[in-house]
Motif scaffolding. Structure first.
Motif, short mmCIF file in Angstrom:
data_model
loop_
_atom_site.label_atom_id
_atom_site.label_comp_id
_atom_site.label_asym_id
_atom_site.label_seq_id
_atom_site.Cartn_x
_atom_site.Cartn_y
_atom_site.Cartn_z
N LYS A 49 0.85 -1.17 0.00
CA LYS A 49 0.00 0.00 0.00
C LYS A 49 0.90 1.24 0.00
CE LYS A 49 -4.24 1.79 2.04
NZ LYS A 49 -5.25 1.63 3.11
N ILE A 50 0.80 2.04 -1.09
CA ILE A 50 1.75 3.12 -1.32
C ILE A 50 1.01 4.45 -1.46
CG2 ILE A 50 3.51 4.03 -2.88
CD1 ILE A 50 4.26 1.22 -3.61
N LEU A 51 1.54 5.46 -0.79
CA LEU A 51 1.05 6.83 -0.93
C LEU A 51 2.00 7.60 -1.83
CD1 LEU A 51 -0.89 9.14 -0.14
CD2 LEU A 51 0.62 9.58 1.83
N ASP A 52 1.48 8.14 -2.94
CA ASP A 52 2.25 8.98 -3.85
C ASP A 52 2.02 10.43 -3.41
OD1 ASP A 52 3.60 10.14 -5.94
OD2 ASP A 52 2.48 9.13 -7.53
N ALA A 53 2.99 10.98 -2.67
CA ALA A 53 2.85 12.29 -2.04
C ALA A 53 3.32 13.38 -3.00
CB ALA A 53 3.66 12.34 -0.75
N GLY A 54 2.37 14.10 -3.57
CA GLY A 54 2.68 15.05 -4.63
C GLY A 54 2.67 14.33 -5.97
N CYS A 55 1.57 13.64 -6.25
CA CYS A 55 1.52 12.70 -7.38
C CYS A 55 1.41 13.38 -8.73
CB CYS A 55 0.36 11.74 -7.20
SG CYS A 55 -1.27 12.52 -7.22
N GLY A 56 1.10 14.68 -8.76
CA GLY A 56 0.97 15.37 -10.04
C GLY A 56 -0.07 14.72 -10.93
N ALA A 57 0.28 14.52 -12.19
CA ALA A 57 -0.64 13.94 -13.17
C ALA A 57 -0.68 12.42 -13.12
CB ALA A 57 -0.28 14.41 -14.57
N GLU A 63 2.59 3.60 -12.92
CA GLU A 63 3.66 2.60 -12.98
C GLU A 63 3.62 1.70 -11.75
OE1 GLU A 63 5.81 1.94 -15.30
OE2 GLU A 63 6.09 3.71 -16.56
N LEU A 64 3.41 2.29 -10.58
CA LEU A 64 3.34 1.50 -9.35
C LEU A 64 2.14 0.56 -9.36
CD1 LEU A 64 4.23 4.39 -6.88
CD2 LEU A 64 5.66 2.39 -7.32
N ARG A 65 1.00 1.08 -9.79
CA ARG A 65 -0.20 0.23 -9.87
C ARG A 65 -0.01 -0.90 -10.86
NH1 ARG A 65 -5.87 2.41 -12.13
NH2 ARG A 65 -4.62 2.23 -14.02
N ASP A 66 0.61 -0.62 -11.99
CA ASP A 66 0.85 -1.66 -12.99
C ASP A 66 1.76 -2.76 -12.45
OD1 ASP A 66 -0.72 -0.26 -14.74
OD2 ASP A 66 0.95 0.52 -15.96
N ARG A 67 2.56 -2.42 -11.43
CA ARG A 67 3.44 -3.40 -10.80
C ARG A 67 2.77 -4.08 -9.59
NH1 ARG A 67 6.47 0.01 -13.62
NH2 ARG A 67 8.63 -0.50 -14.18
N GLY A 68 1.49 -3.83 -9.39
CA GLY A 68 0.75 -4.54 -8.35
C GLY A 68 0.57 -3.81 -7.05
N ALA A 69 1.00 -2.55 -6.96
CA ALA A 69 0.83 -1.80 -5.72
C ALA A 69 -0.60 -1.30 -5.58
CB ALA A 69 1.80 -0.61 -5.70
N LEU A 70 -1.00 -1.07 -4.34
CA LEU A 70 -2.28 -0.45 -4.02
C LEU A 70 -2.00 1.02 -3.76
CD1 LEU A 70 -3.51 -3.22 -1.56
CD2 LEU A 70 -4.00 -3.04 -4.01
N VAL A 71 -2.34 1.88 -4.70
CA VAL A 71 -1.85 3.26 -4.71
C VAL A 71 -2.93 4.25 -4.29
CG1 VAL A 71 -0.81 5.06 -6.13
CG2 VAL A 71 -0.21 2.67 -6.54
N SER A 72 -2.53 5.21 -3.46
CA SER A 72 -3.29 6.42 -3.18
C SER A 72 -2.37 7.59 -3.50
CB SER A 72 -3.72 6.49 -1.71
OG SER A 72 -4.55 5.40 -1.36
N GLY A 73 -2.97 8.75 -3.78
CA GLY A 73 -2.14 9.90 -4.11
C GLY A 73 -2.83 11.21 -3.80
#
Length: 242
Positions: A49-57, A63-73
């Motif tokens: 479970k990954i937080l993209d802090a300042g994820c922009g566009a 890329e992280l999601r495509d690698r199987g991560a559970l992403v929030s941003g």
């Protein structure tokens, strides 16, 4: 780059979101240097479970999601997040939020936080790093990339200025993107100030990286590829929450 007063046009990502996104998708420094380096440092993210802090566009989030991560941003710019939502879909938790403010997430919610070229927009890292530490589980990672502390200093010296490397100082630069001139401002700080802030916030420094650009960019950018081969633009950290 030169120090100038605050302006509504500086860091106004809402006004140039589409232009910046197009540049970010394919530029040497983003697509063939910063993003690949960050992904290599993140390693196997499947199920994390990954937080993209300042994820922009959202290119890194995708890329992280495509690698199987559970992403929030989250990002301060609503315009950039509008593009991110188109890229990622409605099933990804994306929020308009300022990195300098307390985070709207629970304690220990994430395995990793990735701050990709976002911390250097802040003068004071202390409160933000404390919040990033708070939302990480014990042993979780903060993976951060920032402007390299010597890069702007060298540019200033070559242009006849002599900033104090040991100070935290703000610079504003004009950048040409898609035929448009945009202004971006960053806070530069010495390496020891970065590492002191990280450790004060409860992080252990696991790795400091000055990577080479992705070799795939050599043929696409033959005239400037050597610049990143011989001098880094960004500095990368892997930090573990203690």
């Amino acid at each position: 780059m030169t120090s100038i007063p605050e302006s509504d046009q500086v860091n106004n990502y809402n006004s140039f979101a589409e232009i910046y996104n197009t540049e970010n998708e394919s530029s040497l420094e983003n697509a063939y240097y910063e993003r690949p380096a960050t992904l290599r440092l993140a390693g196997d993210v499947a199920g994390r479970k990954i937080l993209d802090a300042g994820c922009g566009a959202g290119p890194l989030s995708k890329e992280l999601r495509d690698r199987g991560a559970l992403v929030s941003g989250f990002d301060k710019s609503a315009g950039m997040l509008e593009i991110a939502r188109k890229r990622l879909g409605d099933d990804v938790d994306l929020r308009v939020h300022d990195l300098a403010e307390p985070l709207p997430y629970a304690d220990g919610e994430f395995d990793d936080v990735i701050a990709s070229l976002s911390l250097h927009y802040l003068k004071d890292w202390g409160p933000t790093l404390a919040e990033l530490r708070r939302v990480l589980r014990p042993g979780g990672r903060l993976i951060a990339s920032v402007n390299h502390p010597t890069a702007d200093y060298c540019i200033q010296r070559m242009s006849g200025h002599r900033p104090n490397y040991f100070e935290v100082y703000r610079d504003v630069g004009e950048f040409e993107m898609g035929g448009t001139t945009i202004q971006l401002a960053f806070w530069n700080r010495p390496l020891h100030k970065m590492t002191d802030d990280f450790t004060a916030a409860g992080f252990r420094i696991a790795r400091i990286s000055e990577p080479q650009p992705d070799e795939a960019g050599r043929e696409l950018f033959p005239d400037v590829f050597y610049l990143l081969e011989t001098a880094p633009s960004f500095l990368f950290f892997v930090l573990e929450a203690e």
